[in-house]
Design a protein around this motif. Structure first.
Motif, PDB file in Angstrom:
ATOM      1  N   GLN A  32       0.884  -1.160   0.000  1.00  0.00           N
ATOM      2  CA  GLN A  32       0.000   0.000   0.000  1.00  0.00           C
ATOM      3  C   GLN A  32       0.922   1.210   0.000  1.00  0.00           C
ATOM      4  O   GLN A  32       1.570   1.502   1.003  1.00  0.00           O
ATOM      5  CB  GLN A  32      -0.887   0.000   1.249  1.00  0.00           C
ATOM      6  CG  GLN A  32      -1.807  -1.208   1.360  1.00  0.00           C
ATOM      7  CD  GLN A  32      -2.883  -1.237   0.293  1.00  0.00           C
ATOM      8  OE1 GLN A  32      -3.169  -0.208  -0.338  1.00  0.00           O
ATOM      9  NE2 GLN A  32      -3.471  -2.405   0.056  1.00  0.00           N
ATOM     10  N   VAL A  33       0.994   1.885  -1.122  1.00  0.00           N
ATOM     11  CA  VAL A  33       2.021   2.918  -1.291  1.00  0.00           C
ATOM     12  C   VAL A  33       1.935   3.986  -0.199  1.00  0.00           C
ATOM     13  O   VAL A  33       2.940   4.397   0.372  1.00  0.00           O
ATOM     14  CB  VAL A  33       1.910   3.563  -2.686  1.00  0.00           C
ATOM     15  CG1 VAL A  33       2.959   4.639  -2.867  1.00  0.00           C
ATOM     16  CG2 VAL A  33       2.070   2.497  -3.757  1.00  0.00           C
ATOM     17  N   ALA A  34       0.721   4.411   0.131  1.00  0.00           N
ATOM     18  CA  ALA A  34       0.565   5.511   1.091  1.00  0.00           C
ATOM     19  C   ALA A  34       1.068   5.117   2.482  1.00  0.00           C
ATOM     20  O   ALA A  34       1.564   5.958   3.230  1.00  0.00           O
ATOM     21  CB  ALA A  34      -0.898   5.934   1.157  1.00  0.00           C
ATOM     22  N   ALA A  70       4.553   6.952  16.814  1.00  0.00           N
ATOM     23  CA  ALA A  70       5.169   5.649  16.530  1.00  0.00           C
ATOM     24  C   ALA A  70       4.537   4.942  15.332  1.00  0.00           C
ATOM     25  O   ALA A  70       5.100   3.980  14.810  1.00  0.00           O
ATOM     26  CB  ALA A  70       5.091   4.754  17.763  1.00  0.00           C
ATOM     27  N   LYS A  71       3.373   5.440  14.892  1.00  0.00           N
ATOM     28  CA  LYS A  71       2.765   4.840  13.697  1.00  0.00           C
ATOM     29  C   LYS A  71       3.705   4.942  12.510  1.00  0.00           C
ATOM     30  O   LYS A  71       3.729   4.091  11.631  1.00  0.00           O
ATOM     31  CB  LYS A  71       1.456   5.570  13.375  1.00  0.00           C
ATOM     32  CG  LYS A  71       0.329   5.226  14.316  1.00  0.00           C
ATOM     33  CD  LYS A  71      -1.017   5.463  13.636  1.00  0.00           C
ATOM     34  CE  LYS A  71      -2.156   5.004  14.521  1.00  0.00           C
ATOM     35  NZ  LYS A  71      -2.701   6.112  15.325  1.00  0.00           N
ATOM     36  N   ASN A  72       4.510   6.026  12.494  1.00  0.00           N
ATOM     37  CA  ASN A  72       5.458   6.216  11.386  1.00  0.00           C
ATOM     38  C   ASN A  72       6.621   5.235  11.441  1.00  0.00           C
ATOM     39  O   ASN A  72       7.360   5.088  10.485  1.00  0.00           O
ATOM     40  CB  ASN A  72       6.016   7.643  11.410  1.00  0.00           C
ATOM     41  CG  ASN A  72       4.913   8.669  11.275  1.00  0.00           C
ATOM     42  OD1 ASN A  72       3.945   8.438  10.555  1.00  0.00           O
ATOM     43  ND2 ASN A  72       5.044   9.772  11.983  1.00  0.00           N
ATOM     44  N   CYS A  73       6.817   4.609  12.586  1.00  0.00           N
ATOM     45  CA  CYS A  73       7.958   3.704  12.765  1.00  0.00           C
ATOM     46  C   CYS A  73       7.550   2.253  12.557  1.00  0.00           C
ATOM     47  O   CYS A  73       8.406   1.360  12.440  1.00  0.00           O
ATOM     48  CB  CYS A  73       8.539   3.855  14.165  1.00  0.00           C
ATOM     49  SG  CYS A  73       8.650   5.561  14.731  1.00  0.00           S
ATOM     50  N   SER A  94       5.962   3.544   3.114  1.00  0.00           N
ATOM     51  CA  SER A  94       7.262   4.171   3.324  1.00  0.00           C
ATOM     52  C   SER A  94       7.174   5.592   3.852  1.00  0.00           C
ATOM     53  O   SER A  94       8.201   6.219   4.102  1.00  0.00           O
ATOM     54  CB  SER A  94       8.028   4.192   2.003  1.00  0.00           C
ATOM     55  OG  SER A  94       7.399   5.100   1.121  1.00  0.00           O
ATOM     56  N   GLY A  95       5.957   6.106   4.005  1.00  0.00           N
ATOM     57  CA  GLY A  95       5.827   7.483   4.466  1.00  0.00           C
ATOM     58  C   GLY A  95       6.486   8.486   3.534  1.00  0.00           C
ATOM     59  O   GLY A  95       7.058   9.464   3.976  1.00  0.00           O
ATOM     60  N   GLY A  96       6.435   8.188   2.232  1.00  0.00           N
ATOM     61  CA  GLY A  96       6.975   9.134   1.258  1.00  0.00           C
ATOM     62  C   GLY A  96       8.463   8.972   0.987  1.00  0.00           C
ATOM     63  O   GLY A  96       9.001   9.637   0.112  1.00  0.00           O
ATOM     64  N   GLN A  97       9.126   8.095   1.738  1.00  0.00           N
ATOM     65  CA  GLN A  97      10.552   7.858   1.492  1.00  0.00           C
ATOM     66  C   GLN A  97      10.749   7.148   0.154  1.00  0.00           C
ATOM     67  O   GLN A  97       9.894   6.382  -0.279  1.00  0.00           O
ATOM     68  CB  GLN A  97      11.118   6.936   2.581  1.00  0.00           C
ATOM     69  CG  GLN A  97      11.243   7.593   3.928  1.00  0.00           C
ATOM     70  CD  GLN A  97      12.535   8.353   4.054  1.00  0.00           C
ATOM     71  OE1 GLN A  97      13.448   8.163   3.276  1.00  0.00           O
ATOM     72  NE2 GLN A  97      12.610   9.229   5.038  1.00  0.00           N
ATOM     73  N   GLN A  98      11.887   7.377  -0.469  1.00  0.00           N
ATOM     74  CA  GLN A  98      12.226   6.613  -1.676  1.00  0.00           C
ATOM     75  C   GLN A  98      12.495   5.154  -1.275  1.00  0.00           C
ATOM     76  O   GLN A  98      13.081   4.895  -0.220  1.00  0.00           O
ATOM     77  CB  GLN A  98      13.462   7.205  -2.341  1.00  0.00           C
ATOM     78  CG  GLN A  98      13.196   8.503  -3.087  1.00  0.00           C
ATOM     79  CD  GLN A  98      12.290   8.320  -4.297  1.00  0.00           C
ATOM     80  OE1 GLN A  98      12.172   7.221  -4.840  1.00  0.00           O
ATOM     81  NE2 GLN A  98      11.626   9.378  -4.700  1.00  0.00           N
ATOM     82  N   CYS A  99      12.102   4.232  -2.139  1.00  0.00           N
ATOM     83  CA  CYS A  99      12.242   2.805  -1.834  1.00  0.00           C
ATOM     84  C   CYS A  99      13.695   2.429  -1.558  1.00  0.00           C
ATOM     85  O   CYS A  99      14.002   1.550  -0.758  1.00  0.00           O
ATOM     86  CB  CYS A  99      11.730   1.969  -3.006  1.00  0.00           C
ATOM     87  SG  CYS A  99      10.181   2.557  -3.665  1.00  0.00           S
ATOM     88  N   MET A 125      18.085   5.803   6.583  1.00  0.00           N
ATOM     89  CA  MET A 125      16.656   5.807   6.908  1.00  0.00           C
ATOM     90  C   MET A 125      16.399   6.628   8.165  1.00  0.00           C
ATOM     91  O   MET A 125      15.546   7.508   8.193  1.00  0.00           O
ATOM     92  CB  MET A 125      16.184   4.364   7.100  1.00  0.00           C
ATOM     93  CG  MET A 125      14.698   4.247   7.363  1.00  0.00           C
ATOM     94  SD  MET A 125      13.758   4.656   5.894  1.00  0.00           S
ATOM     95  CE  MET A 125      12.105   4.749   6.573  1.00  0.00           C
ATOM     96  N   MET A 126      17.174   6.326   9.223  1.00  0.00           N
ATOM     97  CA  MET A 126      16.927   6.975  10.507  1.00  0.00           C
ATOM     98  C   MET A 126      17.254   8.468  10.454  1.00  0.00           C
ATOM     99  O   MET A 126      16.639   9.264  11.158  1.00  0.00           O
ATOM    100  CB  MET A 126      17.720   6.279  11.624  1.00  0.00           C
ATOM    101  CG  MET A 126      17.149   4.936  12.033  1.00  0.00           C
ATOM    102  SD  MET A 126      15.383   5.002  12.417  1.00  0.00           S
ATOM    103  CE  MET A 126      15.383   6.058  13.864  1.00  0.00           C
ATOM    104  N   ALA A 127      18.227   8.846   9.650  1.00  0.00           N
ATOM    105  CA  ALA A 127      18.560  10.265   9.535  1.00  0.00           C
ATOM    106  C   ALA A 127      17.343  11.041   9.043  1.00  0.00           C
ATOM    107  O   ALA A 127      16.997  12.079   9.597  1.00  0.00           O
ATOM    108  CB  ALA A 127      19.731  10.451   8.577  1.00  0.00           C
ATOM    109  N   GLY A 128      16.683  10.485   8.029  1.00  0.00           N
ATOM    110  CA  GLY A 128      15.508  11.147   7.477  1.00  0.00           C
ATOM    111  C   GLY A 128      14.368  11.189   8.475  1.00  0.00           C
ATOM    112  O   GLY A 128      13.659  12.188   8.572  1.00  0.00           O
ATOM    113  N   VAL A 129      14.199  10.109   9.230  1.00  0.00           N
ATOM    114  CA  VAL A 129      13.099  10.039  10.192  1.00  0.00           C
ATOM    115  C   VAL A 129      13.354  10.995  11.352  1.00  0.00           C
ATOM    116  O   VAL A 129      12.471  11.752  11.768  1.00  0.00           O
ATOM    117  CB  VAL A 129      12.955   8.590  10.717  1.00  0.00           C
ATOM    118  CG1 VAL A 129      11.973   8.540  11.877  1.00  0.00           C
ATOM    119  CG2 VAL A 129      12.530   7.659   9.597  1.00  0.00           C
ATOM    120  N   ALA A 130      14.590  10.988  11.871  1.00  0.00           N
ATOM    121  CA  ALA A 130      14.887  11.742  13.092  1.00  0.00           C
ATOM    122  C   ALA A 130      14.947  13.246  12.831  1.00  0.00           C
ATOM    123  O   ALA A 130      14.740  14.040  13.739  1.00  0.00           O
ATOM    124  CB  ALA A 130      16.207  11.265  13.695  1.00  0.00           C
TER     125      ALA A 130
END
Lengths: 325, 280
Positions: free
Chosen positions: A123-125, A251-254, A128-133, A296-301
């Motif tokens: 489910q694309v949405a 935390a839903k984003n994680c 990944s939360g908009g992150q590139q694959c 990944m974590m750099a973008g999230v944090a």
């Protein structure tokens, strides 16, 4: 015979004669060779140059990529599917490296009615939360850490080696203080990955780096096997400054990687449930500051405030680590 | 039926007899003329007795066939893009040598919804007429059943398109591929009309009909057609039906295959697995 009939016959004969003479002159030689068509058009069509060159053409130079690709789950997706036809490469320049991975990958992997169940779909949405694959997946071998999920260490040997770790991480893998992580029940592939990163220098820490450098690859496997089998300890009620309810929303984003409550997800990533909140806060801040490196974590944090970090830490610290979610 | 008087009939018969005789004489004269060296068009090099059509490829040793496993197709349309680039097909959303159809049955709806990459919704999803993508338009619908079906020229054993061509510009080769001689095509489009599968399109730029050749320039060099080469899931199968262990022979032998519109008598050589009765 009437004159006009004779004329008509003469004209007809003349027309037929001209046609009969003209036909062989105007018809090319190869026309009736195999049938009612020009035989030479067949070699003409066959002479067209192929545009798609097949992976064999790419193997010649890209041996490293070939090894990675042919061992992964994308081995049925040939080079030219994503990079375009190889004709003219390398003489006339580089082939494109797709920049919009989401657009490309979802051509095949977007969940869509009609796609067979065997096809991995997302489910694309939500995925990944908009992150590139490509932040998490290697397009040439997209299964995440498929090689690293097998840990074949000897837990007994790991127990002996772990004596040196006990002063900080606890004899049973439960950290006695807030700053160091508990290791009991942690995912073994993650432990292998992170210890190897300390050893190789991809990850640095004033205390862990020198310790990890002394470990052999076997030691790392054994330690991971030992700690992974220890029983974790759920929240002891130790309070941190954060608001666990607010943390739950964040935390839903994680969840895609770490599981809904920090215990599930891919074994390549750490379990977070019942982890020391102080440790979680430090790590998230280190990711945010770029001291600890992970794409990944750099973008999230990056998008987290101090309050967000405290809330997330409080949420994960309070979770049941025996859960599988 | 109207009755004719005997004298009229006799006269007509006599006239026709004379005419036939005259025609025979003329033909004989023409044949004699044609026999004179240099009288016919020597515009093409004479074939050199070796393998035909190329020196490395003998078409009498092959009989090509194509398989489509619709149960595997994911509708990614990589085949359509590859075909366009391989064969220089006009870069728009309406002219194709191969295409993919989507069949969708919705709950409580008897009608089947069919679209392909040239549907306006799908063009909008791809963002351009040069790239192709199926829009996820049934994402929130109650889908009872859905599947994708790749389509292409069936390279029929008895092709209607070849039968109607007035100039011999389209023909079936000895190895079972229906080709178009663009040099001889006059652009009358009879063949586009005659094909029961809609496999042909008219190329306005060149003024000729065009269609899938099973990438004849590739298969005669030992390669797979471009669409087969790029299909990431193996939904397209190609090979020599003469070779009993080729992918296509195994596909036909190991599956219950069917062809599209068998009642037309064209005897297609594209074999399908996993399609419904609506697909034709």
């Amino acid at each position: 015979m009437p004159k006009h009939i004779v004329r008509l016959i003469l004209i007809l004969v003349a027309v037929l004669a001209v046609a009969a003479i003209a036909k062989p002159i105007l018809t090319v030689d190869s026309f009736y060779r195999f049938g009612h068509y020009r035989a030479n058009s067949v070699p003409e069509i066959a002479a067209q140059e192929p545009v798609y060159q097949t992976p064999r053409y790419c193997y010649g130079c890209h041996t490293e990529r070939r090894a990675q690709w042919s061992a992964g789950s994308h081995k049925t997706v040939t080079c030219e599917v994503c990079h375009g036809p190889a004709t003219g490469h390398p003489q006339s320049g580089k082939l494109p490296i797709p920049t919009d991975a989401v657009k490309l990958c979802t051509l095949c992997h977007e969940a869509m009615p009609g796609r067979p169940k065997s096809q991995p779909q997302i489910q694309v949405a939500e995925h990944s939360g908009g992150q590139q694959c490509t932040v998490c997946h290697n397009p040439h071998s997209p299964k995440i850490s498929s090689a690293a999920t097998k840990v074949s260490g000897d837990a007994a040997a790991g127990k002996q080696r772990a004596a040196a770790c006990a002063s900080c991480h606890g004899a049973a893998g439960i950290s006695p203080n807030e700053s160091w992580p508990s290791l009991a029940g942690q995912s073994a592939p993650y432990l292998v990955r992170i210890l190897s990163a300390y050893k190789s220098g991809d990850q640095t820490d004033p205390i862990m780096t020198p310790l990890a450098k002394e470990l052999s690859a076997t030691d790392i496997q054994n330690l991971a096997a030992f700690y992974a089998r220890l029983s974790c300890k759920s929240a002891d009620g130790s309070k941190s400054g954060g608001d666990a309810a607010a943390g739950k929303a964040l935390a839903k984003n994680c969840a895609a990687c770490h599981g809904e409550t920090g215990s599930g997800g891919n074994p390549a990533w750490p379990k977070l449930a019942a982890q020391k909140p102080g440790y979680l806060v430090n790590v998230l801040k280190a990711f945010r500051a770029g001291l600890r490196k992970d794409p990944m974590m750099a973008g999230v944090a990056r998008g987290l405030s101090d309050t967000d970090i405290a809330n997330l830490a409080a949420f994960y610290a309070a979770q049941n680590c025996q859960s599988t979610k | 039926m109207t009755k004719e008087s005997k004298p009229t009939l006799a006269a007509r018969r006599a006239f026709l007899t004379k005419l036939g005789g005259a025609a025979t004489c003329a033909a004989a004269g023409a044949a004699a003329l044609a026999a004179i060296p240099g009288a016919s068009a020597k515009t093409e090099p004479a074939a050199d007795g070796a393998a035909f059509p190329t020196k490395d490829y003998d078409w009498t040793k092959h009989q090509w066939g194509f398989g489509v496993d619709a149960t595997k197709c994911i509708g990614c349309l990589r085949c359509v893009e590859a075909c366009k680039r391989e064969n220089d097909v006009p870069a728009n959303a309406h002219q194709f040598r191969t295409w993919v159809e989507r069949y969708v049955h919705l709950e409580g709806d008897d009608e089947v919804h069919i679209d392909s990459q040239q549907d306006p919704v799908n063009i909008e999803a791809s963002g351009s007429e040069k790239t192709f993508r199926f829009a996820n338009r049934y994402k929130d619908a109650k889908v009872y059943k859905a599947f994708f079906v790749p389509k292409l020229c069936n390279h029929c054993t008895h092709p209607a398109c070849v039968q109607v061509c007035p100039t011999g510009a389209t023909y079936r080769t000895e190895d079972g591929v229906v080709l178009i001689d663009h040099g001889y095509c006059i652009g009358c489009r009879y063949c586009v009309q005659a094909c029961p599968y809609g496999a042909r399109y008219f190329n306005e730029e060149q003024g000729v009909s065009d269609k899938c050749t099973w990438c004849y320039h590739r298969i005669t060099k030992g390669l797979q057609p471009a669409c087969v080469e790029v299909c990431p899931v193996g939904a397209r199968i190609f090979g020599d039906q003469r070779d009993k262990e080729s992918p296509i022979s195994l596909f036909i032998r190991n599956n219950r295959v069917q062809v599209l519109r068998p009642e037309t008598g064209n005897a297609p050589n594209v074999f399908y697995v996993g399609i419904d009765k609506e697909v034709n």
